[in-house]
Design a protein around this motif. Structure first.
Motif, short mmCIF file in Angstrom:
data_model
loop_
_atom_site.label_atom_id
_atom_site.label_comp_id
_atom_site.label_asym_id
_atom_site.label_seq_id
_atom_site.Cartn_x
_atom_site.Cartn_y
_atom_site.Cartn_z
N THR A 114 34.45 32.16 47.19
CA THR A 114 35.06 33.48 47.18
C THR A 114 34.30 34.43 48.08
OG1 THR A 114 35.95 35.21 45.74
CG2 THR A 114 33.74 34.39 45.23
N GLN A 115 34.95 35.50 48.46
CA GLN A 115 34.30 36.54 49.25
C GLN A 115 33.65 37.55 48.32
OE1 GLN A 115 34.13 36.73 52.66
NE2 GLN A 115 35.14 34.73 52.78
N MET A 116 32.55 38.09 48.77
CA MET A 116 31.86 39.13 48.02
C MET A 116 32.84 40.27 47.68
SD MET A 116 28.28 40.91 49.16
CE MET A 116 28.98 41.51 50.69
N GLY A 117 32.78 40.72 46.44
CA GLY A 117 33.65 41.80 46.00
C GLY A 117 34.94 41.34 45.34
N GLN A 118 35.26 40.06 45.49
CA GLN A 118 36.47 39.53 44.89
C GLN A 118 36.24 39.18 43.42
OE1 GLN A 118 39.62 39.10 46.52
NE2 GLN A 118 38.49 40.52 47.84
N GLU A 119 37.34 39.14 42.68
CA GLU A 119 37.28 38.73 41.28
C GLU A 119 37.48 37.22 41.19
OE1 GLU A 119 39.65 40.85 38.06
OE2 GLU A 119 40.76 38.95 38.16
N VAL A 120 36.74 36.59 40.28
CA VAL A 120 36.95 35.16 40.04
C VAL A 120 37.09 34.92 38.54
CG1 VAL A 120 35.74 34.35 42.10
CG2 VAL A 120 34.48 34.63 39.96
N ILE A 121 37.85 33.91 38.22
CA ILE A 121 37.98 33.47 36.84
C ILE A 121 37.63 32.00 36.77
CG2 ILE A 121 39.52 33.13 34.87
CD1 ILE A 121 41.14 35.52 35.85
N LEU A 122 36.65 31.69 35.96
CA LEU A 122 36.26 30.30 35.75
C LEU A 122 36.83 29.86 34.42
CD1 LEU A 122 32.50 30.55 36.83
CD2 LEU A 122 34.55 30.35 38.25
N ARG A 123 37.38 28.66 34.42
CA ARG A 123 38.11 28.22 33.24
C ARG A 123 37.44 27.03 32.56
NH1 ARG A 123 42.75 31.07 33.75
NH2 ARG A 123 43.23 31.71 35.89
N CYS A 124 37.59 27.00 31.25
CA CYS A 124 36.97 25.97 30.43
C CYS A 124 37.94 25.60 29.31
CB CYS A 124 35.66 26.52 29.86
SG CYS A 124 34.88 25.48 28.59
N VAL A 125 38.01 24.32 29.03
CA VAL A 125 38.71 23.86 27.84
C VAL A 125 37.68 23.21 26.93
CG1 VAL A 125 40.53 22.40 26.89
CG2 VAL A 125 40.85 23.51 29.11
N PRO A 126 37.26 23.90 25.88
CA PRO A 126 36.25 23.32 24.97
C PRO A 126 36.83 22.15 24.18
CG PRO A 126 36.43 25.71 24.72
CD PRO A 126 37.61 25.26 25.51
N ARG A 181 34.17 40.37 37.80
CA ARG A 181 35.10 41.36 38.37
C ARG A 181 34.91 41.54 39.86
NH1 ARG A 181 36.48 43.29 33.44
NH2 ARG A 181 34.44 43.71 32.60
N SER A 182 33.72 41.72 40.30
CA SER A 182 33.43 41.99 41.70
C SER A 182 32.19 41.19 42.07
CB SER A 182 33.19 43.49 41.91
OG SER A 182 32.86 43.76 43.26
N THR A 183 32.42 40.02 42.65
CA THR A 183 31.32 39.08 42.84
C THR A 183 30.30 39.58 43.85
OG1 THR A 183 32.75 37.90 44.39
CG2 THR A 183 32.56 37.01 42.16
N LYS A 184 29.03 39.21 43.59
CA LYS A 184 27.94 39.52 44.51
C LYS A 184 27.38 38.20 45.03
CE LYS A 184 26.39 43.33 41.50
NZ LYS A 184 26.88 42.87 40.21
N LEU A 185 26.63 38.29 46.11
CA LEU A 185 26.02 37.08 46.66
C LEU A 185 25.17 36.37 45.62
CD1 LEU A 185 24.88 38.36 50.18
CD2 LEU A 185 26.90 36.97 49.64
N GLU A 186 24.46 37.16 44.81
CA GLU A 186 23.55 36.57 43.83
C GLU A 186 24.27 35.94 42.63
OE1 GLU A 186 23.46 39.67 45.04
OE2 GLU A 186 23.02 41.15 43.47
N ASP A 187 25.58 36.04 42.58
CA ASP A 187 26.35 35.34 41.54
C ASP A 187 26.57 33.88 41.89
OD1 ASP A 187 28.42 38.25 41.06
OD2 ASP A 187 26.64 37.64 39.94
N SER A 188 26.22 33.49 43.10
CA SER A 188 26.36 32.10 43.51
C SER A 188 25.48 31.23 42.62
CB SER A 188 25.95 31.92 44.97
OG SER A 188 26.83 32.60 45.83
#
Lengths: 113, 113
Positions: A13-25, A80-87
């Protein structure tokens, strides 16, 4: 054997974009967790979730993060708004009862450009 | 603040050797301790869970011991095989009231054929 499933396996993703990570427990589990692992570093706790609410969160889990269990099977982590350090690699885990083994998914590798 | 340390950071042994991985933690008030295996780019697989009241747990060729008073746990692997090559992580959960695990940095094991 039942397992925790995470999608996607890799998200770019690009910095500043929102991402949703999904999980099925695992289907009969009641406690859900997110952890992350920055490359070369320790696995770090982010948040635990029980009975449709956050039961505990770390200092990493700031206002940019949120979790949701939108239906009876999925558990999501939103940034909500990804940063480089969220990698990092993000792991979802679940347990049947609070004191028992935590089962981890294979992880989602998040790359923020 | 709980700190978890694992020694050695990396270990390379010939096939068939018995080996010991060490984990130490600074706060002895733990609820339980888990040993995990992590394969490159993969999730975490729970190997053994030791409750605070237990001294050891065994599963196949693996034996984990816990000495709460000295803040130590060891993972013993008997008759090592190339398939045991992975990173081994120990993680501690504090006394009841929290669900999060604090992870060590891991021991990267390579078993040579």
């Amino acid at each position: 054997e039942p397992e925790v499933t995470q999608t996607p396996s890799h998200q770019v993703t690009q910095m500043g974009q929102e991402v949703i990570l999904r999980c099925v427990p695992i289907s009969n589990h009641l406690y859900f967790y997110w952890y992350r692992q920055i490359l070369g570093q320790k696995v770090e706790f982010l948040v635990s979730f029980y009975n449709n609410e956050i039961s505990e969160k770390s200092e990493i889990f700031d206002d940019q993060f949120s979790v949701e269990r939108p239906d009876g099977s999925n558990f999501t982590l939103k940034i909500r708004s990804t940063k480089l350090e969220d990698s990092a690699m993000y792991f979802c885990a679940s347990t049947g009862t609070g004191g028992s083994v935590q089962y981890f998914g294979a992880g989602t590798r998040l790359s923020v450009l | 603040k709980q700190e978890v340390t694992q020694i050695p950071a990396a270990l390379s042994v010939p096939e068939g050797e018995n080996l010991v991985l060490n984990c130490s933690f600074t706060d002895s008030a733990i609820y339980n301790l888990q040993w995990f295996r992590q394969d490159p780019g993969k999730g975490l697989t729970s190997l053994l869970l030791i409750q605070s009241s237990q001294r050891e747990q065994t599963s196949g060729r693996l034996n984990a011991s816990l000495d709460k008073s000295s803040g130590r746990s060891t993972l013993y692997i008997a008759a090592s095989q190339p398939g045991d090559s992975a990173t081994y992580l120990c993680a501690v959960r504090r006394t009841s009231g929290t669900y999060k695990y604090i992870f060590g940095t891991g021991t990267r094991l390579k078993v040579l054929a």
